[in-house]
Design a protein around this motif. Structure first.
Motif, PDB file in Angstrom:
ATOM      1  N   MET A 295       3.156   1.194   0.948  1.00 28.08           N
ATOM      2  CA  MET A 295       3.647   2.499   0.494  1.00 28.08           C
ATOM      3  C   MET A 295       3.903   2.506  -1.015  1.00 28.08           C
ATOM      4  O   MET A 295       3.785   3.525  -1.665  1.00 28.08           O
ATOM      5  CB  MET A 295       4.915   2.906   1.246  1.00 28.08           C
TER       6      MET A 295
ATOM      7  N   CYS B 225       5.485   5.166   6.954  1.00 25.45           N
ATOM      8  CA  CYS B 225       6.071   3.853   6.725  1.00 25.45           C
ATOM      9  C   CYS B 225       5.021   2.845   7.128  1.00 25.45           C
ATOM     10  O   CYS B 225       4.436   2.951   8.196  1.00 25.45           O
ATOM     11  CB  CYS B 225       7.330   3.651   7.565  1.00 25.45           C
TER      12      CYS B 225
ATOM     13  N   LEU C 101      14.436  -0.462   8.296  1.00 22.80           N
ATOM     14  CA  LEU C 101      13.725  -0.623   7.023  1.00 22.80           C
ATOM     15  C   LEU C 101      13.316  -2.073   6.843  1.00 22.80           C
ATOM     16  O   LEU C 101      13.988  -2.973   7.310  1.00 22.80           O
ATOM     17  CB  LEU C 101      14.597  -0.197   5.841  1.00 22.80           C
ATOM     18  N   GLN C 102      12.181  -2.249   6.221  1.00 27.16           N
ATOM     19  CA  GLN C 102      11.765  -3.602   5.828  1.00 27.16           C
ATOM     20  C   GLN C 102      11.698  -3.661   4.311  1.00 27.16           C
ATOM     21  O   GLN C 102      12.617  -4.100   3.659  1.00 27.16           O
ATOM     22  CB  GLN C 102      10.462  -3.988   6.510  1.00 27.16           C
ATOM     23  N   CYS C 103      10.605  -3.187   3.729  1.00 26.97           N
ATOM     24  CA  CYS C 103      10.562  -3.215   2.266  1.00 26.97           C
ATOM     25  C   CYS C 103      11.482  -2.163   1.664  1.00 26.97           C
ATOM     26  O   CYS C 103      11.887  -2.264   0.514  1.00 26.97           O
ATOM     27  CB  CYS C 103       9.143  -3.028   1.752  1.00 26.97           C
ATOM     28  N   GLY C 104      11.789  -1.124   2.417  1.00 25.61           N
ATOM     29  CA  GLY C 104      12.734  -0.124   1.954  1.00 25.61           C
ATOM     30  C   GLY C 104      12.146   0.934   1.034  1.00 25.61           C
ATOM     31  O   GLY C 104      12.865   1.804   0.554  1.00 25.61           O
TER      32      GLY C 104
ATOM     33  N   CYS D 290       9.899   3.345   1.681  1.00 24.83           N
ATOM     34  CA  CYS D 290       9.805   4.665   2.309  1.00 24.83           C
ATOM     35  C   CYS D 290      11.167   5.209   2.688  1.00 24.83           C
ATOM     36  O   CYS D 290      11.308   6.377   3.026  1.00 24.83           O
ATOM     37  CB  CYS D 290       8.971   4.554   3.582  1.00 24.83           C
TER      38      CYS D 290
END
Ligand code: FES
Ligand code: FES
Lengths: 173, 792
Positions: free
Chosen positions: B202, A143, A106-109, A111
């Motif tokens: 997203m 993602c 995960l990066q931004c988290g 998704c």
């Protein structure tokens, strides 16, 4: 606007609420029950961010009305490691969650909850998945940050961890 | 940074922020829930270009749950065009016509989705119901949709008072291209088209505003990459002091550039509404809105030429291009200037003529999206070299190698002015080893000489690509940071930038951990909250790690000094004999003589007794860092593809990246950035295209129709690193955020062209698609049948 009273269980807790017929399950979870771990990225069933479990099966909560969940049992990301709180030991999370951290899945988290909830039933039914199978099942979740590699590796690691745990459990009994 | 071994710096440390994100406990903007909160829906233009003759809101106002409906005329003095974010750089003879977006359309809508009215109601559902009952009286106008039509005589005028659709005209030169042509053995000319895409973070955008009338305090949660400039701007617009406005950029679900656009109409309106109505107000963009209300990037048409000697030395390059600014141009010239300045890439080119015209069109606003125009320049250069390689019969790797800037040529001056307003100078680099490494990793020779002929003999269409690029990163002006050791021994770090998944919570903690000898998980980072840090600019241009990271480093070094000084007083040994390990200051070789950092912090802030005047209390330091100019990262990508000639689907068999971004803080995070960037680049090259009809309607504004790459098509990227430290900052780091996506377009084009070599197609455009490849092959077949030469 017609309203309905619904009863359902979310993360093991029974709720009864009166909702408009048109309220999306995703909005119900997020804004009525304040379970904001379920994210909304498209509201048209394309991104998978809103994935939750309905009676154990992965569903897109933006494609369902809350009233359709009447009498059913929902599990959200908050229900995977219910006792975990900020400051707790990361190792006390669910194995899939631990694996995502381990493999930088995960990066931004944003998704992430959707990916994890997609994997829960998949790994339960496929304890020995191949990479191709993992990519296939995850191909319905979008993602934009990771390029998926960390997610795929996390899924494979989680499968190994859960198999090992199952072996330990059966050895204990 | 010492070159001796490190404990935390440079290690693949797991991220501090992950558990909160993984358990659903991280706060995103849409998670903010305040008592009495109202919800907003916008009425947006159905037309790309139309006079708005009237807006009837009377029925909407009577709808259930509606609190208010506003149009441009209800805003009074608050209605103002937005600020010009980035003024044009100091380039001679530059023409620049400023036109910036407005909060709500007053007289004329200039792109589909431009907001015309705003509905505020007790729920989002009710707000959307009412928005459908707002009736707009449009007088549709012909739209400028195609970039090349914008300057045609008789083109519809988008900003009537301007008398032209020209946004800017810029010419920059290095050396003298005409002289290069005189000496050249060959001059190759091509036309390249690079179409626009969109970021598709997203998480859509969102703003929540809360006005506390009694405290006269405005709090705003905003999905922005730049909370501090947003605070400053909004305070000025609202007539408040900066101290009365707090902007929080909580967890952000992906930024990639468009979330640093300032100021979006919604960003300007939501706080105003909260104050006007004296209730908290929330607006969350939906995905459809995101396709035209969030800024986009890229649409350029290049007429390029390259002058070379017979043995493949580049004597000069000329590039004249059109750039699509969209309906307004609040971001100045950042994107086309990046294209100009990235074009020369890793090559030593003495003569360069570059000219562009930026034009207004009836399309959504263009601002930087990951890569920010750099990929266009790289596309032009790399495609020119591929054309030259074929024409001169020189292997594509060899022709690149012959032109690389050599290590002894740094700092390398490229003369023309970059987006940071300074003449472009590459700080450091060592390009050939990276090229060699990619050639080796992908097995170039073996593939070209053995595998490809063998597979071709089996009727397979396989191709290889290798391209190079540079990325200007880590530009100024500056960022700051504050590092504080708390009495508990925990450390807190505050900076002003926002963070959108880059792992700053961890990489910045690693920088501090290295200085203070405190484990990473005991370091808490606060970013994106103006109440925690007052000064700064934001996260853009791959500058977080470089600029904010360097500020964190400088502040941590100072705290380290203070800690050593204090510990030396307490332990009564000279500072040199003290080491900071695991949260303790201890005497080297006598670890039982030690004092915890927390205790030192307590003693540095006594409640009683005398402190020497002039002493700063606590173990804390604040520092700022501003680089004199940007640091230039670089890399080489290699790919092997197979094209299914029946379906024209392209399958990526191998993908290799060798990258140089100087010193690496956390290799795990870096590799994640590259893998993710490559995925976006693949989307840009083959999957993602916005389709507009002749009226400027976007035809594929959903994630069903606009395809972004999924887990089954993005390959595992094989990576290796070269490390050429930057001399421009104390840690020697360069940015990496955009590197993954920049060269994918030309790479993909080169490899697909190679795979389809038997048809003799040439690919001079991005994005591609199976349809487009099919057309190109058909055209090539027809040309062949007509006895025309292969190629364009
Ligand atoms: S929000 Fe439900 S699939 Fe995207
Ligand atoms: S981690 Fe950001 S969208 Fe997947």
């Amino acid at each position: 606007m017609s309203t309905h009273t619904i009863s359902l269980k979310v993360n093991g807790i029974p709720y009864q609420r009166t909702v408009e017929a048109r309220m999306l399950l995703s909005d119900f979870l997020r804004h009525e029950l304040r379970l904001t771990g379920t994210h909304v990225g498209c509201e048209h069933g394309a991104c998978g961010a809103c994935t939750v479990l309905l009676d154990g099966q992965a569903v897109r909560s933006c494609l369902m009305f809350a009233v359709q969940a009447h009498g059913h049992e929902i599990t959200t990301i908050e229900g995977l490691a219910p006792d975990w709180q900020s400051g707790s030991d990361p190792e006390e999370m669910h194995p899939i969650q631990i694996a995502f951290r381990e493999k930088h899945g995960l990066q931004c988290g944003f998704c992430t909850p959707g990916f994890i909830m997609t994997l829960v039933p998949f790994l339960a039914e496929n304890p020995f998945p191949t990479e191709a199978e993992v990519r296939e099942v995850l191909s319905g979740n979008l993602c934009r940050c990771t390029g998926y590699q960390g997610i795929v590796e996390a899924a494979l690691l989680a499968a190994r961890m859960m198999r090992a745990a199952a072996v330990t459990r059966s050895a204990d009994t | 940074m010492t070159t001796t071994s490190t404990t935390y710096f440079g290690k693949p440390i797991k991220r501090n922020e992950d558990p909160r994100l993984l358990t659903g406990q991280a706060l995103f903007t849409d998670d903010v829930d305040l008592p009495g909160m109202l919800h907003v829906a916008f009425v947006r233009s159905d037309y790309a270009h139309a006079w708005v003759r009237g807006v009837d809101v009377s029925e909407a106002r009577r709808m259930p749950g509606v609190v208010a409906v506003f149009t441009a005329y209800d805003l009074g003095d608050y209605w103002r065009p937005g600020p010009l974010l980035v003024p044009p750089p100091p380039i001679q003879r530059l023409v620049f016509n400023i036109r910036t977006q407005v909060p709500l359309v007053k007289d004329k809508a200039r792109h589909v989705g431009e907001p015309i009215a705003v509905v505020v109601a007790e729920s989002r559902y009710l707000a959307e119901d009412a928005a459908e009952r707002v009736y707009v009286d449009y007088e549709p106008l012909p739209a400028v949709v195609k970039l090349e039509d914008a300057l045609a005589p008789g083109a519809p005028l988008i900003h009537d008072d301007l008398g032209t659709n020209l946004n800017a005209h810029v010419i920059q030169e290095k050396g003298n291209y005409a002289s290069a042509v005189e000496r050249a053995d060959v001059v190759i000319k091509r036309r390249y088209v690079y179409d626009r895409g969109t970021a598709v973070a997203m998480e859509n955008r969102g703003v929540v505003a809360h006005w506390d009338a009694k405290a006269e305090q405005m709090t705003i949660w905003d999905t922005t990459q730049a909370p501090i400039p947003i605070r400053n701007g909004l305070a000025a617009m609202l007539g408040l002091s900066e101290h009365q406005v707090r902007v929080i950029a909580p967890f952000i679900g992906g930024g990639f550039g468009p979330k640093i656009m300032m100021f979006y109409p919604e960003e300007v309106l939501i706080p105003w509404l909260a104050r006007k109505l004296n209730r908290p107000v929330k607006w969350i963009e939906d995905r459809r809105e995101n396709f035209f209300a969030t800024t986009q990037e890229r649409s350029q048409i290049h007429e390029a030429e390259i002058a070379l000697t017979r043995d493949g030395r580049i004597l000069g390059v000329k590039d004249v291009f059109l750039h699509d600014a969209g309906a307004y141009a609040p971001y100045g010239l950042t994107v086309p200037i990046n294209s100009q300045c990235t074009l020369l890439g890793q090559y030593d080119i003495a003569n360069y003529y570059t000219e562009f015209k930026s034009v207004f069109t009836n399309k959504p606003i263009v601002t930087p999206y990951r890569g920010a125009g750099r990929q266009h320049g790289v596309f032009v250069m790399e495609r020119l070299l591929d054309a030259a390689s074929k024409e001169l019969g020189i292997d594509r790797v060899e022709i690149r190698r012959r032109n690389l800037i050599r290590p002894d040529m740094f700092p390398y001056p490229n003369v023309i002015v970059f987006q940071d307003f300074a003449p472009l100078t590459y700080d450091s680099g060592n390009y050939e080893p990276a090229l060699d490494r990619v050639v080796e990793l992908i097995g170039y020779k073996q593939f070209v000489e053995e595998e490809q002929p063998r597979l071709r003999a089996q009727g397979k269409h396989v191709g290889i690509g290798i391209v190079t690029y540079v990325e200007g990163t880590g530009i100024g002006p500056y960022e700051g940071a504050r590092v504080t050791v708390e009495t508990s021994g925990r450390v807190s770090v505050a900076t002003g930038i926002g963070t959108q998944g880059q792992g700053h919570f961890t990489s910045f903690a690693q920088i501090v951990a290295e200085q203070l000898g405190v484990p990473v998980e005991r370091i808490r980072l606060v970013t994106g909250d103006t109440a925690e840090f007052y000064w700064g600019a934001g996260t853009f241009a791959s500058r977080g790690a470089v600029v904010a990271g360097s500020a964190v480093y400088s502040a941590a070094v100072q705290v380290r000094k203070k800690a050593l000084q204090k510990a030396s007083e307490v332990l009564e040994v000279p500072e040199e004999e003290i080491e900071l390990v695991d949260g303790w200051a201890r005497v080297k070789g006598a670890p039982h003589k030690a004092i915890s950092l927390g205790e030192l912090a307590r003693r540095a802030n006594p409640l009683r007794g005398a402190v020497r005047s002039g002493t700063e209390p606590g173990l804390e330091a604040t520092d700022y860092f501003g680089p004199e100019r940007g640091a230039t990262a670089s890399g080489v990508h290699g790919i092997i593809v197979e094209v299914d000639i029946e379906t024209m689907q392209v399958q990526i068999k191998r993908y290799v990246v060798v990258h140089d971004c100087g010193k690496v803080i956390n290799p795990m995070i870096l590799e994640g950035q590259i893998q993710g960037g490559v995925a976006q680049g693949i989307g840009n090259a083959f999957y993602e295209q916005l389709h507009w009809d002749e009226n400027g309607q976007l035809l594929n504004a959903s994630l069903m129709d606009f395809l972004i790459p999924t887990a089954d098509v993005v390959p595992r990227v094989e990576m290796d690193h070269v490390e050429t430290p930057s001399p421009l900052n104390p840690m020697g780091v360069k940015g990496a955020g955009e590197a993954g996506c920049i060269p994918v377009g030309p790479l993909f084009a080169q490899a697909v062209e190679d795979a389809l070599a038997e048809y003799g197609i040439e690919i001079n455009e991005i994005p591609l698609s199976p349809n487009r490849l099919f057309e190109l092959v058909q055209e090539a077949k027809a040309r062949r049948a007509a006895g025309l030469p292969a190629g364009r």
